[in-house]
Scaffold this motif. Structure first.
Motif, PDB file in Angstrom:
ATOM      1  N   VAL A  81       0.616  -1.517  -0.726  1.00 30.86           N
ATOM      2  CA  VAL A  81       0.008  -0.032  -0.219  1.00 30.86           C
ATOM      3  C   VAL A  81       0.603   0.985  -0.118  1.00 30.86           C
ATOM      4  O   VAL A  81       1.663   1.186   0.682  1.00 30.86           O
ATOM      5  CB  VAL A  81      -0.953   0.152   0.504  1.00 30.86           C
ATOM      6  CG1 VAL A  81      -1.905   1.394   0.964  1.00 30.86           C
ATOM      7  CG2 VAL A  81      -1.426  -1.064   1.503  1.00 30.86           C
ATOM      8  N   VAL A  82       0.664   2.361  -0.783  1.00 36.46           N
ATOM      9  CA  VAL A  82       1.457   3.227  -1.003  1.00 36.46           C
ATOM     10  C   VAL A  82       1.444   4.145   0.363  1.00 36.46           C
ATOM     11  O   VAL A  82       0.561   3.984   1.341  1.00 36.46           O
ATOM     12  CB  VAL A  82       0.546   4.420  -1.680  1.00 36.46           C
ATOM     13  CG1 VAL A  82       1.443   5.851  -2.086  1.00 36.46           C
ATOM     14  CG2 VAL A  82       0.870   4.140  -3.034  1.00 36.46           C
ATOM     15  N   GLU A  84       3.526   3.203   3.218  1.00 35.41           N
ATOM     16  CA  GLU A  84       3.505   1.685   3.644  1.00 35.41           C
ATOM     17  C   GLU A  84       5.323   1.321   3.992  1.00 35.41           C
ATOM     18  O   GLU A  84       5.936   1.683   2.735  1.00 35.41           O
ATOM     19  CB  GLU A  84       2.129   0.606   3.999  1.00 35.41           C
ATOM     20  CG  GLU A  84       1.040   1.382   4.710  1.00 35.41           C
ATOM     21  CD  GLU A  84       0.441  -0.591   4.086  1.00 35.41           C
ATOM     22  OE1 GLU A  84      -1.033  -0.369   5.557  1.00 35.41           O
ATOM     23  OE2 GLU A  84       1.153  -1.234   4.269  1.00 35.41           O
ATOM     24  N   GLU A 141       5.302   5.018  -5.358  1.00 36.98           N
ATOM     25  CA  GLU A 141       4.432   5.205  -6.316  1.00 36.98           C
ATOM     26  C   GLU A 141       4.066   4.110  -6.860  1.00 36.98           C
ATOM     27  O   GLU A 141       4.471   2.764  -6.606  1.00 36.98           O
ATOM     28  CB  GLU A 141       4.984   6.243  -7.240  1.00 36.98           C
ATOM     29  CG  GLU A 141       4.710   7.703  -7.255  1.00 36.98           C
ATOM     30  CD  GLU A 141       5.286   8.365  -7.914  1.00 36.98           C
ATOM     31  OE1 GLU A 141       5.919   7.683  -8.892  1.00 36.98           O
ATOM     32  OE2 GLU A 141       4.727   9.340  -8.233  1.00 36.98           O
ATOM     33  N   HIS A 143       2.389   1.766 -10.358  1.00 38.53           N
ATOM     34  CA  HIS A 143       1.712   2.267 -11.579  1.00 38.53           C
ATOM     35  C   HIS A 143       1.567   0.728 -12.471  1.00 38.53           C
ATOM     36  O   HIS A 143       2.732   0.222 -12.081  1.00 38.53           O
ATOM     37  CB  HIS A 143       2.717   2.768 -12.400  1.00 38.53           C
ATOM     38  CG  HIS A 143       2.775   4.421 -11.100  1.00 38.53           C
ATOM     39  ND1 HIS A 143       1.807   5.079 -11.878  1.00 38.53           N
ATOM     40  CD2 HIS A 143       3.020   5.311 -10.767  1.00 38.53           C
ATOM     41  CE1 HIS A 143       2.043   6.235 -11.634  1.00 38.53           C
ATOM     42  NE2 HIS A 143       3.013   6.324 -10.566  1.00 38.53           N
ATOM     43  N   ALA A 156      -2.124   5.892 -11.308  1.00 36.74           N
ATOM     44  CA  ALA A 156      -1.232   6.005  -9.997  1.00 36.74           C
ATOM     45  C   ALA A 156      -2.265   5.470  -9.376  1.00 36.74           C
ATOM     46  O   ALA A 156      -3.922   5.569  -9.546  1.00 36.74           O
ATOM     47  CB  ALA A 156      -0.866   7.344  -9.259  1.00 36.74           C
ATOM     48  N   LEU A 157      -1.723   4.067  -8.839  1.00 37.26           N
ATOM     49  CA  LEU A 157      -2.676   2.533  -7.724  1.00 37.26           C
ATOM     50  C   LEU A 157      -2.779   3.008  -5.995  1.00 37.26           C
ATOM     51  O   LEU A 157      -1.483   3.693  -6.077  1.00 37.26           O
ATOM     52  CB  LEU A 157      -2.029   2.072  -8.044  1.00 37.26           C
ATOM     53  CG  LEU A 157      -2.588   1.516  -9.842  1.00 37.26           C
ATOM     54  CD1 LEU A 157      -2.230   0.251 -10.024  1.00 37.26           C
ATOM     55  CD2 LEU A 157      -4.200   1.923 -10.262  1.00 37.26           C
ATOM     56  N   SER A 158      -3.769   3.107  -5.579  1.00 41.32           N
ATOM     57  CA  SER A 158      -2.861   2.903  -4.405  1.00 41.32           C
ATOM     58  C   SER A 158      -2.272   1.169  -3.892  1.00 41.32           C
ATOM     59  O   SER A 158      -2.294   1.717  -2.615  1.00 41.32           O
ATOM     60  CB  SER A 158      -4.610   2.359  -3.805  1.00 41.32           C
ATOM     61  OG  SER A 158      -4.989   1.543  -3.867  1.00 41.32           O
ATOM     62  N   GLY A 159      -2.374   0.840  -4.313  1.00 44.07           N
ATOM     63  CA  GLY A 159      -1.174  -0.261  -3.980  1.00 44.07           C
ATOM     64  C   GLY A 159      -1.156  -1.667  -4.940  1.00 44.07           C
ATOM     65  O   GLY A 159      -1.878  -1.432  -5.534  1.00 44.07           O
TER      66      GLY A 159
END
Length: 218
Positions: A81-82, A84, A141, A143, A156-159
Motif C-alpha cells: 500500500v502506498v 507503508e 508510487e 503504476h 497511479a494506484l493505491s497499492g
C-alpha cells in the motif's frame, strides 16, 4: 452461465472456480492466472478476502472432483500500500515464497524484478504488470507498465495485491518431505532433489498428496 447469473444477482454474488487445464498426473503445472483465480475464490469462501463470499460458485466438474491442497483459502496474498514501509529484501523473499520467479525483465505473469528502489511484479490475476517505486523502504508510487516498451502508465494506484502463483508452495516442510522421498523413489529423484533445494519444478503439483499434510475437495 456465470455471466447470466451475474446479470441476475450481481457480479460479486457469483464466482467462477476454474479447473486446471492440465491433468493431475501430467508433468505440467497449472497456469498461474488459473491458480490466482482459484485462490481468490477460496479466500472469499474462507472469509479471507476484501470481497464478500459469493452466493453461487460456478465450477466445472473437473474442478469439483480434483483433490487440492488443504487450506488454500488461508493463503494470504502479498499486499503493498502506498505510504507503508517494507524492507526490499523481505519483499523479495516473500515473492519467492509465493512462487514468483525473479528475473531481470518482467514479461510474464508470476515474475518479479528488483532494480534499485523499483520493484516490478506481474501478479497472476492482473492483465498488466505493476511497477512499485520505493523511497527508502516506503512504497511511494504504484503504476501499471507495458511489457512491450517497459514504460509506466500515468495512472497511479493505491497499492498492489500479489496472489501466490502456485497451489503447492515450497515451505520448509515440503522441502524436507521431498528430500526424504528422494532416496526411496530414484525414478523421481531429479524432480524431488530440485524441490528439496527450493526450486520450482514444472509438474510438481502431481506430487502434492505426498508432500503436504492433506488434500481436500472444493
Amino acid at each position: 452461465l456465470t455471466a447470466a447469473l451475474q446479470s441476475l444477482i450481481g457480479d460479486e454474488a457469483v464466482a467462477y472456480y476454474p479447473a486446471w487445464a492440465t491433468l493431475p498426473h501430467e508433468r505440467l503445472s497449472p497456469r498461474s492466472d488459473t491458480v490466482g483465480r482459484r485462490l481468490e475464490v477460496l479466500r472469499r469462501l474462507a472469509g479471507n478476502s476484501d470481497l464478500p463470499a459469493p452466493r453461487i460458485v460456478v465450477a466445472p466438474v473437473r474442478s469439483v472432483l480434483q483433490p487440492q491442497v488443504k487450506g488454500l483459502g488461508s493463503l494470504r496474498p502479498i499486499r503493498l500500500v502506498v505510504g507503508e514501509e517494507i524492507d526490499l529484501t523481505d519483499l523479495a523473499a516473500a515473492l519467492v515464497a509465493a512462487a514468483y520467479t525473479r528475473v531481470d525483465l518482467v514479461e510474464r505473469r508470476g515474475e518479479f524484478a528488483v532494480r534499485g528502489g523499483i520493484v516490478d511484479v506481474f501478479p497472476p490475476t492482473e492483465e498488466h504488470p505493476l511497477r512499485v517505486d520505493f523511497f527508502g523502504d516506503t512504497v511511494e508510487e504504484v503504476h501499471y507498465f507495458s511489457v512491450a516498451d517497459q514504460r509506466s502508465s500515468d495512472v497511479a494506484l493505491s497499492g498492489i495485491t500479489a496472489t501466490p502463483c502456485r497451489e503447492l508452495l515450497l515451505t520448509e516442510d515440503v522441502r524436507n518431505r521431498a528430500a526424504a522421498l528422494a532416496d526411496r523413489h530414484p525414478e523421481l529423484i531429479e524432480m524431488l532433489d530440485k524441490i528439496a533445494q527450493g526450486h520450482q519444478v514444472d509438474g510438481m503439483e502431481a506430487l502434492s498428496p505426498v508432500l503436504v499434510d492433506g488434500m481436500e475437495l472444493l
